[in-house]
Scaffold this active site. Structure first.
Site, PDB file in Angstrom:
ATOM      1  CG  HIS A   1      -6.521   2.122   0.401  1.00  0.00           C
ATOM      2  ND1 HIS A   1      -5.291   2.625  -0.234  1.00  0.00           N
ATOM      3  CD2 HIS A   1      -6.063   1.504   1.571  1.00  0.00           C
ATOM      4  CE1 HIS A   1      -4.420   2.205   0.509  1.00  0.00           C
ATOM      5  NE2 HIS A   1      -4.512   1.100   1.523  1.00  0.00           N
TER       6      HIS A   1
ATOM      7  CB  CYS B   1      -0.870  -0.255   1.248  1.00  0.00           C
ATOM      8  SG  CYS B   1      -1.971  -1.486   1.290  1.00  0.00           S
TER       9      CYS B   1
END
Lengths: 381, 381
Positions: B330, B83
């Site tokens: 996200h 991420c």
């Protein structure tokens, strides 16, 4: 640019069923650190070149994954560009040093390919291809076969002449104790091997391999055992993923672009190169590369190889003394770094039985996909 | 260090079923180039941050893949760090400029997550985890839930206090037309939402999203529309993949390490930061981050958020004006670049309804895995 290589090492390449990616990586890193006479705590960052750990092994976050084994939590990065992942990781590492961000870094190339079903490996490798080629059912042997057909027609070159590439590279591999294949081949062996994609036969194709390689590089001039080796150019070129959008089937624009910039930056011409590691994923790839890199005239690459001009102990610009991807093996993310290890050894004069006498300038040629990306490094003493 | 941001843009974030990764990428790149008043031919390289295209979409060689859309075959690179892929790609891009290798580059963060079965997405995300955690059946909500439990016990903090994070971020998202969720929430909404992993509920968790973001950066000072924005620090920290090897469950060493270096390089202290984009993958993550970054005292992060100290139009160091990962969405590889886009807009004074008045110094905090890697950027006018 003044980047120095302090140490370099590879694991054995081959079908290494009993080791994990982590074990391969740590073996290469620790051997390279030992060769560089460095401790892990003296390292400022780790760069990892890898293509398939996510797709086949379901492991991502590879910078952090592999830095765990160093025992020091330094910044760590995973760079991916298909079979050029290793070369691209080195390029990023060099830039990070030249930027003044890190001083001494380890660059790791690693790939574990053999613990998966053959279909998964083939599909995984085609992740480097274009949608159109994949949807048409193409594989990389098929794509390179198109290049070979085109080249053979354009320059009236025979399959036997192309077969001189694996014959040379297996001869070279016979001197390399880390090579996947250390047995010599004949033209007849190549010609009678199983057809994979006309005109490429099994022995025209690099194998599926496991392996890792690592180098330790720094921005400071440091006294090391033997000769100091510097990286004088690191350049990257790109092109379309798919063959059908390219201007030529018999030359890779990505390679020509990157090589031109690299020669200019290093201040040399192709004829200055004593030894080169070439991305011979298929026989035709090495032939085209020797022309794109300016070692051979257009259409003469295969003949020059057949005539022994690229062969150890007799040629002028020796290509693939390690055995290349064909004989040394092709763990895809590791290949770009293994090439650096080989040239480092050659320039240090520590390449043992395959030493190119008096080698002063070396080059590595690392390609991703069928030429969508190419990375050229020039090394000099 | 003097890296200037010339332009920045994001696509809409959300469940974008009708667009491919290529379309997302090209929209973000072309918007950013337009914002920068640059043509594709003025770009020297492309850096791509992405985690899942290989694992979920079976597409690798992402530098070459996305550079095709630029219409110019410049060097292109794929950087992966779960991420934190976006932030790491920017770090590599900055180094390549400071090295003198490239002058003006585009950094793209992109992720397509919604076109796959939920189990594949969950397994794909766990590619950022450790073998031990995966084999034990842990997921990231489960891992962050352990941190939350530990934090709540250590500092006697309630679930309601943690719930102030998504409430704040949804309030911020209500001003952001590109956010996945633009509807405000209450503490009661969070408390009554489905339990995911005790004490985390559905509304404590960032969503699965599609989206892309891009920035154009350069080494030259160029006159642009409005205020010039510079990146004054880009620092990376790492830690073990698995929680069980860490020294603390209530602080991320990777963040503390990277932030310390970043503050030193930028010559600022935490209290100088006017606005920050925080990696709030789960409510607890933003709470711990505000402490690790020095905005709040240990154990006071949640209370400061609940007291409105991080909330638009009333707080001092505003966190996640974009809505953060929770409300803005996200798309994992895009997040680190979207954070830069938001801070660029804030410092330029073009953040529209969510403008932090007088913002001069901004920070981005991008984390991979449960803290195995962290990237901190500091932006200043």
């Amino acid at each position: 640019m003044k980047i120095q290589i302090l140490g370099a090492a590879t694991t054995k390449f081959g079908e290494l069923w009993n080791v994990s990616p982590r074990e391969l990586a740590h073996e290469a890193i620790h051997k390279a650190l030992t060769n560089a006479n460095k401790q892990p705590k003296e390292i400022d960052a780790l760069f990892v070149g890898n293509m398939l750990a996510g797709i086949l092994g379901k492991q991502a976050n590879l910078g952090s994954f592999f830095v765990e084994g160093l025992g020091v939590h330094v910044p760590a990065f995973h760079v991916e560009g298909a079979c050029a992942s290793g070369g691209l990781a080195l390029h990023a590492a060099i830039n990070s040093i030249l930027a003044g961000q890190y001083k001494t870094v380890v660059v790791l190339g690693v790939e574990k390919m053999t613990d998966y079903p053959q279909d998964d490996i083939t599909a995984g490798l085609m992740a480097a291809g274009s949608d159109e080629e994949r949807n048409a059912g193409a594989t990389f042997p098929g794509i390179y076969a198109l290049m070979a057909q085109s080249y053979m027609q354009k320059y009236r070159v025979s399959e036997e002449l192309l077969a001189s590439v694996p014959v040379k590279n297996h001869y070279h591999g016979s001197f390399n104790k880390n090579a996947q294949f250390q047995s010599p081949l004949t033209i007849a062996d190549v010609m009678k091997s199983t057809k994979i994609a006309e005109p490429l036969k099994l022995l025209d194709c690099s194998p599926v391999s496991d392996g890792a390689a690592a180098v330790v590089i720094t921005r400071e001039e440091t006294k090391i055992k033997g000769r100091s080796v510097y990286i004088s150019a690191s350049e990257v070129g790109t092109d379309t993923l798919a063959l059908h959008d390219r201007s030529s089937f018999t030359s890779l624009t990505s390679v020509v672009t990157a090589a031109k910039k690299a020669y200019a930056k290093a201040g040399i011409i192709p004829q200055d190169v004593d030894v080169a590691e070439i991305h011979d994923c298929f026989s035709i790839a090495e032939v085209i590369a020797t022309e794109d890199l300016g070692f051979s005239q257009r259409g003469k690459g295969a003949k020059d190889i057949a005539d022994g001009k690229r062969t150890l102990f007799q040629g002028k610009t020796i290509t693939n003394p390690s055995g290349g991807l064909k004989a040394c093996g092709h763990p895809v993310g590791a290949t770009g770094i293994k090439q650096i290890v080989e040239i480092f050894d050659q320039l240090q004069g520590t390449a043992d039985k395959r030493q190119v006498e008096g080698a002063k300038i070396g080059l590595t040629h690392n390609v991703g996909g069928s030429g969508a990306v190419a990375v050229i490094h020039i090394l000099q003493i």
